[in-house]
Design a protein around this motif. Structure first.
Motif, PDB file in Angstrom:
ATOM      1  N   LEU A   1      -9.511  -0.502   5.743  1.00  0.00           N
ATOM      2  CA  LEU A   1      -8.685  -0.637   7.081  1.00  0.00           C
ATOM      3  C   LEU A   1      -7.591   0.502   6.808  1.00  0.00           C
ATOM      4  O   LEU A   1      -7.015   0.980   7.840  1.00  0.00           O
TER       5      LEU A   1
ATOM      6  N   ALA B   1      -8.191  -9.665   7.662  1.00  0.00           N
ATOM      7  CA  ALA B   1      -8.872  -9.428   6.272  1.00  0.00           C
ATOM      8  C   ALA B   1      -8.343  -9.851   5.218  1.00  0.00           C
ATOM      9  O   ALA B   1      -8.896 -10.482   4.264  1.00  0.00           O
ATOM     10  N   ALA B   2      -6.873 -10.132   5.106  1.00  0.00           N
ATOM     11  CA  ALA B   2      -6.341 -10.329   3.953  1.00  0.00           C
ATOM     12  C   ALA B   2      -6.011 -12.090   4.100  1.00  0.00           C
ATOM     13  O   ALA B   2      -5.885 -12.628   2.917  1.00  0.00           O
TER      14      ALA B   2
ATOM     15  N   SER C   1     -10.673  -6.189   0.163  1.00  0.00           N
ATOM     16  CA  SER C   1     -11.080  -6.160   1.793  1.00  0.00           C
ATOM     17  C   SER C   1     -10.169  -5.181   2.804  1.00  0.00           C
ATOM     18  O   SER C   1     -10.739  -5.080   3.697  1.00  0.00           O
ATOM     19  N   ILE C   2      -9.074  -5.044   2.284  1.00  0.00           N
ATOM     20  CA  ILE C   2      -8.189  -4.175   3.388  1.00  0.00           C
ATOM     21  C   ILE C   2      -8.324  -2.800   3.125  1.00  0.00           C
ATOM     22  O   ILE C   2      -7.852  -1.925   3.876  1.00  0.00           O
ATOM     23  N   GLN C   3      -8.805  -2.134   1.837  1.00  0.00           N
ATOM     24  CA  GLN C   3      -8.888  -0.636   1.549  1.00  0.00           C
ATOM     25  C   GLN C   3      -9.539   0.091   2.735  1.00  0.00           C
ATOM     26  O   GLN C   3      -9.060   0.969   3.254  1.00  0.00           O
TER      27      GLN C   3
ATOM     28  N   CYS D   1      -7.397  -6.409  -2.168  1.00  0.00           N
ATOM     29  CA  CYS D   1      -7.663  -4.946  -1.999  1.00  0.00           C
ATOM     30  C   CYS D   1      -8.758  -4.420  -1.552  1.00  0.00           C
ATOM     31  O   CYS D   1      -8.804  -3.525  -0.616  1.00  0.00           O
TER      32      CYS D   1
ATOM     33  N   TRP E   1       0.859  -1.312  -0.051  1.00  0.00           N
ATOM     34  CA  TRP E   1      -0.034  -0.103  -0.084  1.00  0.00           C
ATOM     35  C   TRP E   1       0.879   1.344   0.152  1.00  0.00           C
ATOM     36  O   TRP E   1       2.072   1.234   0.384  1.00  0.00           O
TER      37      TRP E   1
ATOM     38  N   CYS F   1      -4.475   0.964  -1.300  1.00  0.00           N
ATOM     39  CA  CYS F   1      -3.956  -0.607  -1.389  1.00  0.00           C
ATOM     40  C   CYS F   1      -3.348  -0.408  -2.956  1.00  0.00           C
ATOM     41  O   CYS F   1      -3.938  -0.223  -3.890  1.00  0.00           O
TER      42      CYS F   1
ATOM     43  N   GLN G   1      -5.852  -6.279  11.977  1.00  0.00           N
ATOM     44  CA  GLN G   1      -7.045  -6.285  11.188  1.00  0.00           C
ATOM     45  C   GLN G   1      -6.690  -6.382   9.718  1.00  0.00           C
ATOM     46  O   GLN G   1      -7.504  -7.385   9.205  1.00  0.00           O
ATOM     47  N   ILE G   2      -5.690  -5.871   9.032  1.00  0.00           N
ATOM     48  CA  ILE G   2      -5.280  -5.873   8.022  1.00  0.00           C
ATOM     49  C   ILE G   2      -5.050  -7.417   7.655  1.00  0.00           C
ATOM     50  O   ILE G   2      -5.547  -8.178   6.612  1.00  0.00           O
ATOM     51  N   GLU G   3      -4.111  -7.861   8.604  1.00  0.00           N
ATOM     52  CA  GLU G   3      -3.771  -9.434   8.410  1.00  0.00           C
ATOM     53  C   GLU G   3      -4.924 -10.226   8.225  1.00  0.00           C
ATOM     54  O   GLU G   3      -5.136 -11.328   7.623  1.00  0.00           O
TER      55      GLU G   3
END
Length: 404
Positions: free
Chosen positions: A403, A374-375, A399-401, A397, A208, A213, A370-372
């Motif tokens: 966050l 979600a990814a 999913s994590i955008q 992307c 990112w 992302c 949280q990113i981990e």
């Protein structure tokens, strides 16, 4: 979880509990020597190192803090630093460092302190600013008549495409030897970022950029496709669910850090080290950073800060440099660093110094846990033969955008 204690054995002694993720005898012996030199001047103190497996480390530390039983000190990776600082979980040790005679905080590389210093507060001191390197089985290369990675570094032909080709040529199913093993054999789970980010960067991609992302960019997709082809098209790379330990001779190549040299003490083959290969965007030199931290809710905060200062003094950073490349400029730039590990030639240690100089730290974010999470399902979806890499990375992307 293994525990190892050092220092006084008195029942009345204060015990500092220090969490680490290493179980290496060489590492623990060195850490024990540092603890003993502290307890020599603090006779009523013991230091206990608790080993928590790497894949469970952050979760278990978080659970200990939530349960009111935090460690006093511990190791912490770069990707977790922003989240722990933002949550107020780490103690500010700046006053202790400033008052420690001869500490010389200015000796630390300014760029290395970026994740650990906020508005004058210091929440950790990097003990390891360690570039990722390629380890290769020199015996297998010589048997196959292939040019070794370190030789290719000299003639400018060491690339990810070449590593891919070498891994395919060195795969020997009949003897159970794989061409390539991911970082610590955990490249599809806890080490997936460590496995993919160096390749992504070498091809001009990124995880990112600020709050945007980049994992679905054409450059990133090309890099991930290369690794996917190594696993499924070439069949050269240890796939999910299989074992192929480089350190026991069951893989010709792997990517890891200099601390893993301790696992080669009984190797039955010749081995070598090279920098990460280049891609279309040049070197993707990547650094993994870990710091010593004191936890804000620990039982012995002042004592913990003193031990942190002791462990990261010039003398002890020089001692740790054999396995953990330092952020102290005086140690990194000294000739002693190049000869700090008897198992590693000065030429190989120069690759380490070069990686620190040219490398970028792995991605981090205050919402990284949280990113981990979600990814994870999107990364898992990559590991099938017919995976649509572009579609999966686009979904990742998405999913994590939110966050970022």
């Amino acid at each position: 979880m293994a525990a190892l204690g050092f220092g006084a054995n008195s029942v009345s002694a204060e015990e500092l509990r220090f969490t680490v993720w290493t179980g290496s005898e060489a590492h623990l012996k060195m850490l024990g020597e540092i603890a003993d030199s502290f307890t020599a001047t603090h006779p009523d103190v013991t230091v206990r190192y608790d080993t928590i497996p790497f894949g469970d480390y952050v979760q278990k530390i978080t659970l200990q803090m939530a349960g009111g039983n935090p460690p006093d000190l511990g190791w912490l990776l770069e990707n977790s630093a922003p989240a722990f600082v933002d949550a107020g979980a780490l103690a500010d040790v700046s006053e202790t460092l400033k008052s420690t005679n001869g500490y010389d905080y200015g000796d630390f590389s300014q760029s290395a302190m970026g994740l650990w210093e906020t508005d004058g507060a210091i929440y950790g001191i990097p003990f390891s600013t360690s570039p990722f390197l390629v380890y290769f089985n020199k015996s297998l290369y010589e048997s196959a008549g292939l040019e070794t990675p370190d030789a290719r570094v000299k003639d400018g032909t060491w690339t990810w495409e070449q590593l891919k080709s070498d891994a395919k040529a060195l795969r020997d199913a009949s003897s159970g030897v794989w061409g390539f093993e991911t970082v610590d054999g955990q490249g599809y789970g806890s080490r997936v970022w460590h496995t993919l980010v160096p390749i992504i960067r070498a091809y001009g991609g990124a995880a990112w950029d600020g709050d945007t992302c980049k994992l679905d960019s054409p450059e990133t997709v090309k890099a991930v496709q290369l690794f996917h082809d190594m696993v499924y098209a070439d069949g050269s790379t240890v796939p999910p669910g299989e074992q192929g330990d480089f350190f026991s001779g069951k893989a010709a190549l792997t990517v890891t850090q200099i601390s893993r040299v301790s696992k080669l003490s009984d190797a039955t083959f010749d081995w070598g080290i090279a920098p990460l290969p280049a891609g279309t965007a040049g070197s993707g030199a990547t650094v993994g950073q870990a710091a010593v931290v004191a936890f804000a809710e620990g039982k012995h905060k002042e004592l913990a800060a003193e031990f942190l200062a002791h462990m990261t003094s010039k003398e002890n950073v020089a001692k740790m440099a054999a396995f953990f490349p330092p952020a102290r400029k005086s140690v990194l730039e000294a000739d002693r660093f190049l000869t700090s590990n008897a198992a590693v030639t000065p030429e190989k240690m120069a690759f380490v110094a070069q990686g620190i100089k040219n490398g970028s730290v792995l991605p981090s974010h205050k919402r990284f846990p949280q990113i981990e999470a979600a990814a994870r399902s999107n990364f898992d979806a990559l590991w099938s033969k017919n995976a649509d890499i572009a579609a999966i990375m686009k979904k990742l992307c998405g999913s994590i955008q939110p966050l970022l």
